[in-house]
Design a protein around this motif. Sequence first.
Motif, short mmCIF file in Angstrom:
data_model
loop_
_atom_site.label_atom_id
_atom_site.label_comp_id
_atom_site.label_asym_id
_atom_site.label_seq_id
_atom_site.Cartn_x
_atom_site.Cartn_y
_atom_site.Cartn_z
N GLY A 370 -18.72 -5.95 -1.38
CA GLY A 370 -18.58 -6.01 -2.83
C GLY A 370 -18.22 -4.67 -3.45
O GLY A 370 -18.61 -4.39 -4.60
N LYS A 371 -17.46 -3.85 -2.73
CA LYS A 371 -17.10 -2.52 -3.21
C LYS A 371 -15.58 -2.37 -3.34
O LYS A 371 -14.85 -2.78 -2.44
N PRO A 372 -15.10 -1.75 -4.41
CA PRO A 372 -13.68 -1.35 -4.45
C PRO A 372 -13.39 -0.36 -3.34
O PRO A 372 -14.30 0.36 -2.88
N PHE A 373 -12.13 -0.31 -2.92
CA PHE A 373 -11.74 0.60 -1.84
C PHE A 373 -10.54 1.40 -2.30
O PHE A 373 -9.45 0.85 -2.51
N LEU A 374 -10.73 2.71 -2.46
CA LEU A 374 -9.74 3.58 -3.09
C LEU A 374 -9.06 4.50 -2.09
O LEU A 374 -9.72 5.03 -1.19
N MET A 375 -7.76 4.71 -2.28
CA MET A 375 -7.07 5.84 -1.66
C MET A 375 -7.22 6.98 -2.67
O MET A 375 -6.46 7.09 -3.62
N PHE A 376 -8.23 7.82 -2.44
CA PHE A 376 -8.68 8.72 -3.49
C PHE A 376 -7.81 9.95 -3.65
O PHE A 376 -7.85 10.61 -4.69
N GLU A 377 -7.04 10.29 -2.64
CA GLU A 377 -6.09 11.40 -2.77
C GLU A 377 -4.97 11.17 -1.77
O GLU A 377 -5.22 10.94 -0.59
N THR A 378 -3.74 11.24 -2.24
CA THR A 378 -2.59 11.05 -1.36
C THR A 378 -1.36 11.67 -2.00
O THR A 378 -1.36 12.04 -3.17
N ASN A 379 -0.34 11.80 -1.22
CA ASN A 379 0.98 12.20 -1.67
C ASN A 379 1.86 12.26 -0.43
O ASN A 379 1.45 11.79 0.64
N THR A 380 3.04 12.82 -0.54
CA THR A 380 3.99 12.78 0.57
C THR A 380 3.52 13.55 1.79
O THR A 380 3.71 13.11 2.93
N ALA A 381 2.92 14.73 1.59
CA ALA A 381 2.45 15.54 2.71
C ALA A 381 1.45 16.55 2.18
O ALA A 381 1.64 17.12 1.10
N SER A 382 0.39 16.78 2.93
CA SER A 382 -0.61 17.75 2.51
C SER A 382 -0.04 19.17 2.60
O SER A 382 1.04 19.40 3.16
N CYS A 383 -0.79 20.11 2.04
CA CYS A 383 -0.35 21.52 1.95
C CYS A 383 0.93 21.65 1.14
O CYS A 383 1.81 22.46 1.46
N GLY A 384 1.05 20.85 0.11
CA GLY A 384 2.11 21.05 -0.86
C GLY A 384 3.35 20.21 -0.71
O GLY A 384 4.23 20.25 -1.56
N GLY A 385 3.46 19.42 0.37
CA GLY A 385 4.64 18.58 0.54
C GLY A 385 5.80 19.32 1.16
O GLY A 385 5.72 20.51 1.51
N PHE A 386 6.91 18.61 1.32
CA PHE A 386 8.13 19.17 1.91
C PHE A 386 9.20 19.37 0.83
O PHE A 386 9.64 18.40 0.21
N PRO A 387 9.60 20.61 0.55
CA PRO A 387 10.73 20.80 -0.36
C PRO A 387 11.95 20.05 0.15
O PRO A 387 12.25 20.06 1.35
N GLY A 388 12.64 19.38 -0.75
CA GLY A 388 13.79 18.58 -0.37
C GLY A 388 13.44 17.15 -0.02
O GLY A 388 14.33 16.31 0.14
N ILE A 389 12.14 16.85 0.10
CA ILE A 389 11.67 15.48 0.33
C ILE A 389 10.72 15.08 -0.79
O ILE A 389 10.94 14.11 -1.51
N SER A 390 9.65 15.87 -0.96
CA SER A 390 8.61 15.54 -1.92
C SER A 390 9.07 15.64 -3.36
O SER A 390 8.43 15.07 -4.25
N ASP A 391 10.15 16.37 -3.61
CA ASP A 391 10.63 16.57 -4.97
C ASP A 391 12.00 15.94 -5.18
O ASP A 391 12.80 16.42 -5.98
N THR A 392 12.27 14.85 -4.46
CA THR A 392 13.55 14.15 -4.59
C THR A 392 13.31 12.65 -4.77
O THR A 392 12.18 12.17 -4.68
N PHE A 393 14.39 11.93 -5.00
CA PHE A 393 14.31 10.48 -5.17
C PHE A 393 13.77 9.80 -3.93
O PHE A 393 13.29 8.66 -4.00
N THR A 394 13.82 10.49 -2.79
CA THR A 394 13.15 9.98 -1.59
C THR A 394 11.70 9.67 -1.89
O THR A 394 11.18 8.60 -1.54
#
Length: 680
Positions: A370-394
Motif C-alpha cells: 500500500g505504498k507509492p513507489f518513486l524514482m526519487f532522483e534521475t536524469n540522463t547520467a550522474s555526475c552532470g550528464g554527457f554534453p552533446g547528449i543530456s542537453d540535446t533533443f536526444t
Amino acid sequence: MHAVLFLSLPCLLAQVVSADVTVYGFFGQTTINPGAEASGTASAEASTTSFVTTPGPPHYTELAAYNNIYMLPPPIPSPPPATQFSIGVATSASLMNGLSIPQRGSFFGFSIEMSVANQLIGKNSTTLFVPFLNLMNIVAERAGAVHIRVGGNTQETAYMVDSLPNGEFLEKDHEDASNPTSTPIIAFTDDLLYMLANVSALINAKWYLGIPFNDTTNFRLQIAEHGEAILGDNLLGFQAANEPDLYAAHYHRPMSYGPYDFFGEYALLTQAYQADSNVPIKGNLIAPSVSGTWTPEQVWDTGFVEAYTQYLTALAVERYPSDNCAVIYPNPQNPPKDPLQMLPQYLTHNAGLNMATQYRNSTLLAQGWGKPFLMFETNTASCGGFPGISDTFTSTLWGVDYALQLANSNFTGALFHFGGQNVSYNPFTAVPTNESAFHEWTVGPIFYSSIFVAEAMGKTNTTQIIDMFPNNGNDQTPAYAIYENGNFARMALINFMTDPSGANDYTATIFVGGSGWNEPNGVPASVKVKYLLAPSTSEKDNITWAGQTLGGRYEVDGIWKGQESIQTIQCDQTQNMCQVKVPAPGAALVFFSDAAQQAVDPSTTQTFPTTVLTKTANTVSIDPSVLATSNGQSGKSRVNLGGTSQGGANSAVRTTGVVPGVAALSCLLTGVFAILMRFR
C-alpha cells in the motif's frame, strides 16, 4: 525579464565575443553560433570550430550547462523500421490487459540539489525568481500540480541555523574533504522553507525535503519540525537517507556497511522521530532511496518495510542509466565513457524499458504494501550528464519515453534532477550572476519532456498507461495508449530517428474499438495532435511544443514564444481508423476527443511580472508609456519591495503569498553607461 538594462561598455562588448564550438560527427553546418536565435540556422560568427572525429571524452572550457558540443545523430538502422504500421486499442480500459495503476498528472516532477536552491528558486522568501515560477507553472497548470524535491547529496550534512550573514538563507560552508565528490556542507535558515511556502502560495507546487543522515547519534530533525509548521499541506514527505548504498564508497561508513547496517540505523532514526514532539506527523518518511549498488530487494529482505511501515509514506529508489563521473573524478575502475558510443543508447525504446523492468518486482511489492513507489532522483547520467547528449533533443525524446515507461511499470512518480551551472542535464539553468544584466535563463531540452508527459497524464489522476510495442516491437518507434476515467483518451507516439529527408517519418494507423474488441467502433471524426519537434536529435535550442518554444540559450523568461499550432487530422470512421504521421525525429500526442485535449491545455497560463528594482543609483527615468510596450512590464506597477537593494528594507519577511521579484542586475564599472532596451 528585461525592460531596461544598464550596462557598461565592456559588458556590451563581451556579448559579441564568440565561444569555441566542438562538433562531433559534423552534420552539415559549417560553424554553430551559440548566440544565434532559436531558429536552427548556422552562422559563421564563431571564432573557432573544432571538428572532433576521434572517440573519447569531449573537451570544453565553458560551463557545462552552456557547452557547444554537438554530435552526429546515429544513422538510420539497416534495415530501417517500417514507416507504415497499425495500432489497435480498445475503447474501454476494462478490455485492455496490462494497464498501469492509476497515475497522477504530477508524475514528472523535479529534484533540485539543495545547494543550488538559491540559484533556481529565489534569493530569499520575498524575492522569488520569475523564470522559475513561470516554468514550474507551465507544468502545474497542465498536470494539476508540480512536485519538487529540494535535497540530494547536500541534504545529508545540512544543518539549520538561526541566521546567516547579509540575510542569506543558504551558505555553502566548506567542502567535505572526506567525500570524493567534494559535496559542500550546507548551512540554511528557515527562510528556505518560507521561500518554498511562498512559491506554493502562487502556484500549485508541493515539496519533498530531506533529513540529514550523516550523524546517527544526533539526528538533526529541525527541517522536519519547521517544514511541517511552515509548509503544511504543501509538504509531501521527508527523504531520510540519500543513496545509502553509496555511503561506504563515499567514505561516510565503513567499507563493510550493508543493508542490515542501514536497517539498524533507520531504527535509531524512527526512535528519534517518534520522540520529537515538534514533529506532529509521524508517517511522513521516504526510503530507502538506493541507487543501484544495492538492489531494493536486498533492503526488503531485511524486513525494512514491515518494521517501519507506520513511518513510511512512500518507497523510493534513485537511478541514472549511466554516469560521466570519470571525467570529474578519475578512477581506474571506471574509465571515461565515449559519448559517441553512449549516444545511440539513449535513442532507443530499450533504454527506458530495460531500466524500468529491473524494478517491476518492487513496484508490485509496493502495491501489496500500500505504498507509492518513486524514482526519487534521475536524469540522463550522474555526475552532470554527457554534453552533446543530456542537453540535446536526444534527452527530450529519452525523457518522454523513460517517464512513460516508468508510469507503465507502476512507479508513481519520477523526479528529474537539477545541479548547478557545471552540469549539462538541467531542465533549466539560471543565468550566471555576472551575466544577468544582458542574458536570461536557459531551458534544457529535457524540460520539454515534462510538458509532454504532463499533458499525456492529464489532471484527473485516473490515467492508466500501456506500452503498445507497435511496429513489431521496433525500438525506434514506440507508442503508449493512455486511458482516463476508464476510457481511451490519448496516444503518445515517438520517433527516435533523425532524417531531414522525411523518408523515415512514419505513419501510425490507429484503430479504436470495433469487432476485434467486441465493441462498437470508437474512432472519432477527427483527432487533435500536438507535436514535439526539433531539426535533429542533436539540436539544443530549436525545440518546439505545438509550434511554440521557450527560447534558446540565454533567452528564456518562462513565457512561450510563437503561435500555438495544434493539428487537426480527419479520421475515417467507416474504416474505424486515424492515420498520424510522426516526423524523424519527434513525438506526437494524439487527443481522441476535444475534452481530452482541452482538459490539459489551459487557454492561458498565468505568468508573473518583475516587481523588484536593484542597483537604482545609476538608473534614469523612462516614460511609463514606453516601458509598457517593452517586455510585458507596466511601469506604473513597478515598485520597490526591498531586499539587498540600496535603501531596501530587511528582506526576511516571514509571510506567504508575497509578490515575486527578480533582480535586474547591472555591470557597474567606471566608464560610459549605455541603455539597452529590448522590445518584443
